[in-house]
Design an enzyme around this catalytic site. Structure first.
Site, PDB file in Angstrom:
ATOM      1  N   ARG A  70     -41.445  43.078  24.798  1.00 29.91           N
ATOM      2  CA  ARG A  70     -41.496  42.668  23.341  1.00 29.91           C
ATOM      3  C   ARG A  70     -40.567  41.650  22.793  1.00 29.91           C
ATOM      4  O   ARG A  70     -40.722  40.862  21.979  1.00 29.91           O
ATOM      5  CB  ARG A  70     -41.682  43.892  22.233  1.00 29.91           C
ATOM      6  CG  ARG A  70     -40.441  44.774  22.342  1.00 29.91           C
ATOM      7  CD  ARG A  70     -40.433  46.068  21.705  1.00 29.91           C
ATOM      8  NE  ARG A  70     -39.037  46.791  21.748  1.00 29.91           N
ATOM      9  CZ  ARG A  70     -38.713  47.351  22.955  1.00 29.91           C
ATOM     10  NH1 ARG A  70     -39.148  47.108  23.815  1.00 29.91           N
ATOM     11  NH2 ARG A  70     -37.398  47.906  22.922  1.00 29.91           N
ATOM     12  N   LYS A  83     -27.889  39.866  26.194  1.00 33.65           N
ATOM     13  CA  LYS A  83     -28.885  39.355  25.207  1.00 33.65           C
ATOM     14  C   LYS A  83     -28.724  38.149  24.425  1.00 33.65           C
ATOM     15  O   LYS A  83     -29.550  37.354  24.360  1.00 33.65           O
ATOM     16  CB  LYS A  83     -29.537  40.416  24.262  1.00 33.65           C
ATOM     17  CG  LYS A  83     -30.198  41.471  24.955  1.00 33.65           C
ATOM     18  CD  LYS A  83     -30.572  42.540  23.647  1.00 33.65           C
ATOM     19  CE  LYS A  83     -31.527  43.591  24.428  1.00 33.65           C
ATOM     20  NZ  LYS A  83     -32.082  44.569  23.234  1.00 33.65           N
ATOM     21  N   ASN A 128     -30.545  49.941  13.556  1.00 29.22           N
ATOM     22  CA  ASN A 128     -29.889  51.313  13.044  1.00 29.22           C
ATOM     23  C   ASN A 128     -29.475  51.256  11.452  1.00 29.22           C
ATOM     24  O   ASN A 128     -29.000  50.201  11.015  1.00 29.22           O
ATOM     25  CB  ASN A 128     -28.754  51.780  13.994  1.00 29.22           C
ATOM     26  CG  ASN A 128     -27.523  50.856  14.084  1.00 29.22           C
ATOM     27  OD1 ASN A 128     -26.642  50.772  13.157  1.00 29.22           O
ATOM     28  ND2 ASN A 128     -27.765  49.681  14.876  1.00 29.22           N
ATOM     29  N   CYS A 170     -30.577  45.512  -3.685  1.00 25.98           N
ATOM     30  CA  CYS A 170     -30.119  45.405  -2.516  1.00 25.98           C
ATOM     31  C   CYS A 170     -30.599  46.496  -1.597  1.00 25.98           C
ATOM     32  O   CYS A 170     -31.547  47.213  -1.981  1.00 25.98           O
ATOM     33  CB  CYS A 170     -28.489  45.502  -2.595  1.00 25.98           C
ATOM     34  SG  CYS A 170     -27.733  47.081  -2.497  1.00 25.98           S
ATOM     35  N   CYS A 186     -36.855  52.738  18.851  1.00 23.76           N
ATOM     36  CA  CYS A 186     -37.764  52.346  20.039  1.00 23.76           C
ATOM     37  C   CYS A 186     -37.776  53.075  21.131  1.00 23.76           C
ATOM     38  O   CYS A 186     -38.640  53.208  21.752  1.00 23.76           O
ATOM     39  CB  CYS A 186     -37.830  50.728  20.081  1.00 23.76           C
ATOM     40  SG  CYS A 186     -38.142  49.615  18.721  1.00 23.76           S
TER      41      CYS A 186
HETATM   42 ZN   LIG Z   1     -27.956  47.943  -4.730  1.00 26.68          ZN
END
Ligand SMILES: [Zn+2]
Length: 253
Positions: A70, A83, A128, A170, A186
């Site tokens: 993927r 990467k 994460n 936020c 994953c």
């Molecule tokens: Zn906030």
């Protein structure tokens, strides 16, 4: 733009909301992508192809065989390499006009703040919660638009937190830190390959629109994708006036 650039970006320039002015903005812009995995790969591909001038990509991981299902920037011959180096190589092949700054590290602390401050838009392509919250805090601090994406199994989600605006939520307003949210990866749960492509591509689209200043962004909405049914849901997001992150930061009235 020189003649080559006018030709390369002609299909953007033909679009009224972009035009030469919008393309010039892209060429002069700098985007930060945190994560060169499933979401970061398609995001980076489209930002580079579209002519974003500088792309900063941060990831501390190496390419693994299990990524290739993927993570479409990486090639089989890159297994074992960083990467971000693999990403830089592929992106350079597509558009050498985009400068790719490859940071092989988990961005944190002052360095994260500096990179966010220098960026016009930030794409959270991490996997994460600790990183997501750190990116959000930095974006709140420097009032940078944050384009957030996540994907697992057949499910995906995307949201924009345009923290330049005084009334925007936020990430922490939506997912308060310390709440008992199950962290699923994953590596354990699996992920359907095109889901990260769909979400990462949407992140690229929103980032480009934010840079150009065209259209209406996803700000204030969370899009949820059920890839098995191929159904989208849109949820309105409100700012939490008691948010521990953004309520403490002064925002322009
Ligand atoms: Zn906030």
């Amino acid at each position: 733009m020189n003649d080559q650039q006018l030709l390369r970006y002609s299909r953007h320039i033909l679009l009224d909301p972009i035009g030469i002015e919008g393309q010039d903005r892209l060429l002069a812009s700098r985007a930060l992508i945190v994560g060169a995995g499933g979401l970061g790969c398609p995001s980076a591909l489209y930002l580079a192809a579209a002519g974003v001038g500088t792309l900063v990509i941060a990831d501390d991981d190496d390419v693994d065989l299990t990524n290739l299902q993927r993570q479409i920037l990486h090639r089989e011959h890159s297994v074992g390499r960083a990467k971000v180096e693999s990403a830089r190589e592929t992106l350079h092949d597509i558009n050498p006009g985009t400068e790719v700054i490859a940071l092989k590290k988990r961005l944190a602390g002052d360095e994260l703040l500096e990179q966010v401050a220098a960026a016009d838009v930030v794409l959270d392509c991490s996997d994460n919660f600790a990183t997501r919250h750190a990116i959000n805090r930095a974006c709140v601090r420097h009032r940078k638009p944050l384009v957030s994406g996540a994907a697992i199994r057949f499910d995906g989600q995307a949201a924009v937190f345009d923290l330049r605006r005084p009334d925007s939520a936020c990430y922490h307003c939506l997912f308060p830190e310390g709440e008992d949210i199950e962290e699923v990866r994953c590596a354990v749960m699996g992920v359907f390959a095109p889901i990260v492509g769909i979400i990462g591509t949407m992140q690229a689209a929103e980032a480009l629109k934010l840079i150009i200043g065209c259209g209406t962004s996803l700000d204030g909405r969370l899009l949820l994708l059920d890839g098995l049914a191929m159904e989208w849901r849109s949820v309105s997001l409100g700012r939490d006036p008691g948010c521990a992150v953004c309520a403490r930061e002064p925002r322009p009235a």
